[in-house]
Motif scaffolding. Structure first.
Motif, PDB file in Angstrom:
ATOM      1  N   ASN A 164       2.850   0.711 -14.599  1.00  0.00           N
ATOM      2  CA  ASN A 164       3.737   1.243 -13.565  1.00  0.00           C
ATOM      3  C   ASN A 164       3.028   1.407 -12.227  1.00  0.00           C
ATOM      4  OD1 ASN A 164       6.116   1.325 -14.997  1.00  0.00           O
ATOM      5  ND2 ASN A 164       5.833   3.419 -15.717  1.00  0.00           N
ATOM      6  N   ILE A 165       1.925   0.673 -12.058  1.00  0.00           N
ATOM      7  CA  ILE A 165       1.221   0.655 -10.775  1.00  0.00           C
ATOM      8  C   ILE A 165       1.156  -0.786 -10.284  1.00  0.00           C
ATOM      9  CG2 ILE A 165      -0.953   1.118  -9.579  1.00  0.00           C
ATOM     10  CD1 ILE A 165      -1.448   3.368 -11.622  1.00  0.00           C
ATOM     11  N   HIS A 166       1.728  -1.033  -9.131  1.00  0.00           N
ATOM     12  CA  HIS A 166       1.774  -2.357  -8.516  1.00  0.00           C
ATOM     13  C   HIS A 166       0.705  -2.420  -7.432  1.00  0.00           C
ATOM     14  CE1 HIS A 166       3.646  -6.091  -7.098  1.00  0.00           C
ATOM     15  NE2 HIS A 166       3.602  -5.608  -5.869  1.00  0.00           N
ATOM     16  N   LEU A 167      -0.064  -3.488  -7.421  1.00  0.00           N
ATOM     17  CA  LEU A 167      -1.140  -3.637  -6.449  1.00  0.00           C
ATOM     18  C   LEU A 167      -0.733  -4.630  -5.370  1.00  0.00           C
ATOM     19  CD1 LEU A 167      -4.162  -3.876  -8.918  1.00  0.00           C
ATOM     20  CD2 LEU A 167      -3.304  -1.838  -7.740  1.00  0.00           C
ATOM     21  N   ARG A 168      -0.659  -4.148  -4.148  1.00  0.00           N
ATOM     22  CA  ARG A 168      -0.355  -5.021  -3.023  1.00  0.00           C
ATOM     23  C   ARG A 168      -1.646  -5.560  -2.414  1.00  0.00           C
ATOM     24  NH1 ARG A 168       3.200  -0.442  -0.215  1.00  0.00           N
ATOM     25  NH2 ARG A 168       1.454   0.724  -1.103  1.00  0.00           N
ATOM     26  N   HIS A 169      -1.534  -6.220  -1.289  1.00  0.00           N
ATOM     27  CA  HIS A 169      -2.713  -6.787  -0.626  1.00  0.00           C
ATOM     28  C   HIS A 169      -3.748  -5.690  -0.378  1.00  0.00           C
ATOM     29  CE1 HIS A 169      -5.090  -9.412   1.915  1.00  0.00           C
ATOM     30  NE2 HIS A 169      -5.077  -8.490   2.863  1.00  0.00           N
ATOM     31  N   GLY A 170      -5.002  -5.997  -0.671  1.00  0.00           N
ATOM     32  CA  GLY A 170      -6.074  -5.029  -0.497  1.00  0.00           C
ATOM     33  C   GLY A 170      -6.097  -3.964  -1.563  1.00  0.00           C
ATOM     34  N   ASN A 171      -5.404  -4.236  -2.672  1.00  0.00           N
ATOM     35  CA  ASN A 171      -5.305  -3.301  -3.810  1.00  0.00           C
ATOM     36  C   ASN A 171      -4.627  -1.987  -3.436  1.00  0.00           C
ATOM     37  OD1 ASN A 171      -6.569  -5.054  -5.651  1.00  0.00           O
ATOM     38  ND2 ASN A 171      -8.582  -4.427  -4.912  1.00  0.00           N
ATOM     39  N   MET A 172      -3.772  -2.020  -2.419  1.00  0.00           N
ATOM     40  CA  MET A 172      -3.007  -0.825  -2.060  1.00  0.00           C
ATOM     41  C   MET A 172      -1.946  -0.599  -3.140  1.00  0.00           C
ATOM     42  SD  MET A 172      -4.065   0.749   0.597  1.00  0.00           S
ATOM     43  CE  MET A 172      -2.624   1.724   1.012  1.00  0.00           C
ATOM     44  N   PRO A 173      -2.002   0.534  -3.849  1.00  0.00           N
ATOM     45  CA  PRO A 173      -1.118   0.733  -4.990  1.00  0.00           C
ATOM     46  C   PRO A 173       0.281   1.198  -4.595  1.00  0.00           C
ATOM     47  CG  PRO A 173      -2.501   2.646  -4.742  1.00  0.00           C
ATOM     48  CD  PRO A 173      -2.935   1.671  -3.677  1.00  0.00           C
ATOM     49  N   LEU A 174       1.206   0.894  -5.484  1.00  0.00           N
ATOM     50  CA  LEU A 174       2.581   1.348  -5.347  1.00  0.00           C
ATOM     51  C   LEU A 174       3.005   1.898  -6.697  1.00  0.00           C
ATOM     52  CD1 LEU A 174       4.824   1.292  -3.134  1.00  0.00           C
ATOM     53  CD2 LEU A 174       5.655  -0.809  -4.209  1.00  0.00           C
ATOM     54  N   LEU A 175       3.395   3.155  -6.730  1.00  0.00           N
ATOM     55  CA  LEU A 175       3.817   3.803  -7.970  1.00  0.00           C
ATOM     56  C   LEU A 175       5.252   3.419  -8.262  1.00  0.00           C
ATOM     57  CD1 LEU A 175       2.896   5.792 -10.191  1.00  0.00           C
ATOM     58  CD2 LEU A 175       3.708   7.657  -8.725  1.00  0.00           C
ATOM     59  N   LEU A 176       5.454   2.811  -9.436  1.00  0.00           N
ATOM     60  CA  LEU A 176       6.751   2.254  -9.797  1.00  0.00           C
ATOM     61  C   LEU A 176       7.439   3.083 -10.871  1.00  0.00           C
ATOM     62  CD1 LEU A 176       5.798  -1.517 -10.190  1.00  0.00           C
ATOM     63  CD2 LEU A 176       6.654  -0.387  -8.149  1.00  0.00           C
ATOM     64  N   ASP A 177       8.677   2.684 -11.150  1.00  0.00           N
ATOM     65  CA  ASP A 177       9.452   3.130 -12.306  1.00  0.00           C
ATOM     66  C   ASP A 177       9.505   4.644 -12.433  1.00  0.00           C
ATOM     67  OD1 ASP A 177      11.096   3.016 -14.427  1.00  0.00           O
ATOM     68  OD2 ASP A 177       9.687   2.099 -15.810  1.00  0.00           O
TER      69      ASP A 177
END
Length: 303
Positions: A164-177
């Motif tokens: 439930n952690i999405h990694l964007r460019h530069g490993n910037m995380p996004l908390l999902l779900d």
């Protein structure tokens, strides 16, 4: 009669959005890539469609598999609406944004930006653990900051895990779900809800368990531990019977700094009272070990 969990076909219109293709399935939802017909931008749409309760009829409506499931389907739909409401109220760079919410086909659809990147759970499967200290801090400090906002708003996530952690460019995380997001009232909320073996602490397994921000803290510690040694930790009920989880400060002392291993062990204490009581308390122990860039960014965000 359509088969259960049949996805919407490419080209289907849902409000102002046109489905491109299904891209994922969860226990309670179907995820699609779609196009905003007004702007031409790609978005992600999450449709409430619980695997064990619902099917799609010939008119594409989401209906119970049998009348005995009708009440459960209605209750689950209310929880889905709760997820959307919770997400829409949270403005944080590391929490997924809600662009729109639609009611159609007797169910709900949550529209989110299409964030390019990779899933931490999938990345872990490739790497088999051993992720660097700098990587772990880059990912989990912002996740803790996002959870700290939720905890200040009297909300708990209840399903923090690498998947439930999405990694964007530069490993910037996004908390999902945030489907399990649970608003807390004055009294401590009760468990017996979403369970993910290895990441859910003991109190989450029982309806009389006292869940709270400390429950998310355990899941963060377990996620960090998985990133380190590549194994999902021993499930909490098994730990209660025969705890075979060697403390991180002993098992991984040659690979990671002591402050981080201590944070993991503290977070994964079986007794909730012996853990950090919320994400902020854990985050504060990590901040002295971060570079000035992140501390400045966090201070500016809070002003």
């Amino acid at each position: 009669m359509a088969a259960a969990r049949e996805t919407l076909t490419p080209g289907t219109q849902v409000g102002a959005y046109r489905i491109i293709k299904p891209i994922a399935k969860g226990g309670f939802s179907l995820i699609y890539l779609a196009t905003d017909e007004d702007t031409g931008e790609e978005v992600v749409i999450k449709e409430y469609m619980p695997k064990k309760l619902a099917r799609r009829d010939v008119q594409q409506r989401v209906v119970p598999m049998s009348m005995s499931y009708a009440e459960s389907l209605h209750h689950g739909r209310k929880l889905f609406f709760q997820e959307v409401k919770a997400l829409a109220s949270l403005h944080h760079p590391n929490i997924v944004r809600v662009l729109a919410f639609l009611l159609a086909n007797d169910t709900g659809y949550m529209v989110m930006p299409n964030e390019r990147g990779r899933n931490l759970g999938a990345y872990l499967q490739e790497r088999k653990g051993g992720l660097s200290t700098s990587f772990l801090l880059d990912v989990f400090v912002p996740v803790l900051d996002a959870l700290a906002l939720m905890h200040r708003r009297s909300m708990v996530h209840l399903d923090v895990k690498p998947g439930n952690i999405h990694l964007r460019h530069g490993n910037m995380p996004l908390l999902l779900d945030l489907g399990a997001v649970h608003p807390l009232n004055r009294s401590r909320s009760r468990g017996g809800q979403v369970i993910t073996a290895g990441y859910s602490p003991l109190e989450q397994y029982f309806r009389d368990g006292e869940v709270g921000p400390w429950t998310d803290v355990y899941a963060v510690g377990a996620s960090l531990r998985t990133c380190m040694d590549g194994h999902t930790p021993q499930p909490a009920p098994e730990r209660q019977k025969d705890d075979q989880l060697i403390p991180a400060v002993d098992a991984l002392k040659d690979r990671y700094p002591e402050f981080l291993l201590n944070a993991v062990d503290w977070s994964m204490a079986m007794d909730p009272a012996r853990r950090p009581q919320d994400a902020e308390e854990l985050l504060v122990t990590l901040l002295p070990h971060l570079d000035d860039t992140y501390r400045t960014r966090r201070r500016d965000a809070s002003e």
